[in-house]
Design an enzyme around this catalytic site. Structure first.
Site, mmCIF file in Angstrom:
data_model
loop_
_atom_site.group_PDB
_atom_site.id
_atom_site.type_symbol
_atom_site.label_atom_id
_atom_site.label_comp_id
_atom_site.label_asym_id
_atom_site.label_seq_id
_atom_site.Cartn_x
_atom_site.Cartn_y
_atom_site.Cartn_z
ATOM 1 N N HIS A 6 0.813 -1.215 0.000
ATOM 2 C CA HIS A 6 0.000 0.000 0.000
ATOM 3 C C HIS A 6 0.846 1.264 0.000
ATOM 4 O O HIS A 6 1.921 1.299 0.600
ATOM 5 C CB HIS A 6 -0.886 0.049 1.258
ATOM 6 C CG HIS A 6 -1.768 -1.140 1.420
ATOM 7 N ND1 HIS A 6 -1.526 -2.119 2.347
ATOM 8 C CD2 HIS A 6 -2.886 -1.506 0.756
ATOM 9 C CE1 HIS A 6 -2.474 -3.046 2.263
ATOM 10 N NE2 HIS A 6 -3.306 -2.703 1.301
ATOM 11 N N HIS B 265 0.882 4.716 1.760
ATOM 12 C CA HIS B 265 0.327 5.256 2.997
ATOM 13 C C HIS B 265 0.420 6.777 2.995
ATOM 14 O O HIS B 265 1.174 7.371 2.223
ATOM 15 C CB HIS B 265 1.043 4.649 4.204
ATOM 16 C CG HIS B 265 0.591 3.246 4.498
ATOM 17 N ND1 HIS B 265 -0.141 2.928 5.615
ATOM 18 C CD2 HIS B 265 0.753 2.091 3.809
ATOM 19 C CE1 HIS B 265 -0.406 1.631 5.607
ATOM 20 N NE2 HIS B 265 0.130 1.098 4.517
ATOM 21 N N HIS C 224 -3.739 4.198 4.915
ATOM 22 C CA HIS C 224 -3.625 4.184 3.458
ATOM 23 C C HIS C 224 -3.898 5.572 2.896
ATOM 24 O O HIS C 224 -4.748 6.309 3.402
ATOM 25 C CB HIS C 224 -4.637 3.222 2.837
ATOM 26 C CG HIS C 224 -4.409 1.801 3.199
ATOM 27 N ND1 HIS C 224 -5.240 0.801 2.782
ATOM 28 C CD2 HIS C 224 -3.445 1.201 3.944
ATOM 29 C CE1 HIS C 224 -4.807 -0.352 3.245
ATOM 30 N NE2 HIS C 224 -3.718 -0.133 3.957
ATOM 31 N N HIS D 171 -11.858 0.994 1.473
ATOM 32 C CA HIS D 171 -10.754 0.109 1.094
ATOM 33 C C HIS D 171 -11.282 -0.942 0.129
ATOM 34 O O HIS D 171 -12.416 -1.395 0.254
ATOM 35 C CB HIS D 171 -10.178 -0.577 2.345
ATOM 36 C CG HIS D 171 -9.111 -1.563 2.028
ATOM 37 N ND1 HIS D 171 -7.857 -1.184 1.629
ATOM 38 C CD2 HIS D 171 -9.112 -2.915 2.037
ATOM 39 C CE1 HIS D 171 -7.134 -2.270 1.411
ATOM 40 N NE2 HIS D 171 -7.873 -3.335 1.657
ATOM 41 N N HIS E 23 -9.047 2.797 -2.225
ATOM 42 C CA HIS E 23 -8.135 3.900 -1.910
ATOM 43 C C HIS E 23 -7.116 4.068 -3.032
ATOM 44 O O HIS E 23 -6.746 3.071 -3.679
ATOM 45 C CB HIS E 23 -7.331 3.607 -0.639
ATOM 46 C CG HIS E 23 -8.122 3.360 0.587
ATOM 47 N ND1 HIS E 23 -7.634 2.616 1.629
ATOM 48 C CD2 HIS E 23 -9.356 3.763 0.963
ATOM 49 C CE1 HIS E 23 -8.521 2.565 2.597
ATOM 50 N NE2 HIS E 23 -9.583 3.255 2.215
ATOM 51 N N ASP F 211 -4.401 1.611 -2.324
ATOM 52 C CA ASP F 211 -4.629 0.163 -2.421
ATOM 53 C C ASP F 211 -3.953 -0.368 -3.675
ATOM 54 O O ASP F 211 -4.403 -0.128 -4.795
ATOM 55 C CB ASP F 211 -6.125 -0.158 -2.471
ATOM 56 C CG ASP F 211 -6.844 0.128 -1.173
ATOM 57 O OD1 ASP F 211 -6.177 0.170 -0.123
ATOM 58 O OD2 ASP F 211 -8.072 0.309 -1.216
ATOM 59 N N HIS G 135 3.422 -5.333 3.722
ATOM 60 C CA HIS G 135 2.857 -5.966 4.920
ATOM 61 C C HIS G 135 3.178 -7.455 4.972
ATOM 62 O O HIS G 135 3.454 -8.080 3.954
ATOM 63 C CB HIS G 135 1.328 -5.800 4.930
ATOM 64 C CG HIS G 135 0.882 -4.387 5.111
ATOM 65 N ND1 HIS G 135 0.663 -3.827 6.340
ATOM 66 C CD2 HIS G 135 0.603 -3.424 4.193
ATOM 67 C CE1 HIS G 135 0.250 -2.579 6.182
ATOM 68 N NE2 HIS G 135 0.213 -2.305 4.890
ATOM 69 N N ARG H 188 3.924 -4.298 9.400
ATOM 70 C CA ARG H 188 4.629 -3.669 8.278
ATOM 71 C C ARG H 188 6.072 -4.176 8.237
ATOM 72 O O ARG H 188 6.815 -3.995 9.195
ATOM 73 C CB ARG H 188 4.549 -2.156 8.422
ATOM 74 C CG ARG H 188 3.084 -1.703 8.444
ATOM 75 C CD ARG H 188 2.885 -0.265 8.860
ATOM 76 N NE ARG H 188 1.449 0.008 8.990
ATOM 77 C CZ ARG H 188 0.918 1.213 8.923
ATOM 78 N NH1 ARG H 188 1.683 2.275 8.739
ATOM 79 N NH2 ARG H 188 -0.380 1.369 9.037
#
Length: 172
Positions: A70, A72, A88, A96, A105, A108, A146, A163
């Site tokens: 993602h 962020h 995000h 999401h 998003h 995403d 992630h 993360r």
């Protein structure tokens, strides 16, 4: 740092052969492991018209597994665990979801799929983000890998777990 970014771009271009087809703004992200992890890599974003081509390679992942990926909100990897990047990147306040599949998003991205050696090769197009201008500009934002796959349902995160690696996306 600028020299490192140039080296990362050259590596991504040579590996993936994507440089000749893009002529607009470019951004890069040099992923570094979060505390206690070994995941790292380089990602290149190249915009041509309304399309951003995303290419790169990430190493140190769990072999034969999917991992959430993602953009962020904050370009801040100072916390050691990647949490300083916030949630995000979502400038249009959408739910999401899955990249390229309905509402989602800007941040995403498609899940990473690691091979038997724990390496994921990235090569996809995005039409919801921009480089260097507009509300969907990703430059200066965080990029996170992630531990777990994104379920594309859990709001607002996708339930992707801790993360593993963090980068600040920078314009070239």
């Amino acid at each position: 740092m600028k020299l490192l970014n140039i080296a990362l771009i050259a590596t991504a271009c040579a590996t993936l052969g994507a440089c000749a087809s893009m002529s607009g703004p470019i951004a890069t992200a040099n992923l570094q492991p979060t505390k206690g992890n070994t995941t790292s890599g380089a990602v290149r974003f190249a915009q041509s018209g309304s399309v951003v081509q995303v290419t790169g390679e990430i190493r140190g992942l769990k072999p034969n597994a999917e991992h959430g990926f993602h953009v962020h909100d904050k370009g801040d990897c100072s916390s050691g665990d990647g949490m300083s990047t916030g949630g995000h990147f979502n400038p249009s306040a959408t739910p999401h979801g899955q990249h390229g599949m309905g509402s989602h998003h800007v941040g995403d991205l498609p899940s990473l799929k690691a091979d038997a050696n724990g390496v994921a090769t990235i090569n996809f197009s995005a039409t919801t983000m921009t480089i260097g201008s507009g509300a969907a500009d990703i430059v200066g934002r965080g990029l996170i890998v992630h531990r777990d796959p994104d379920d594309f349902k859990t709001q607002p995160t996708g339930n992707s777990g801790p993360r593993l690696a963090c980068a600040v996306i920078s314009g070239v």
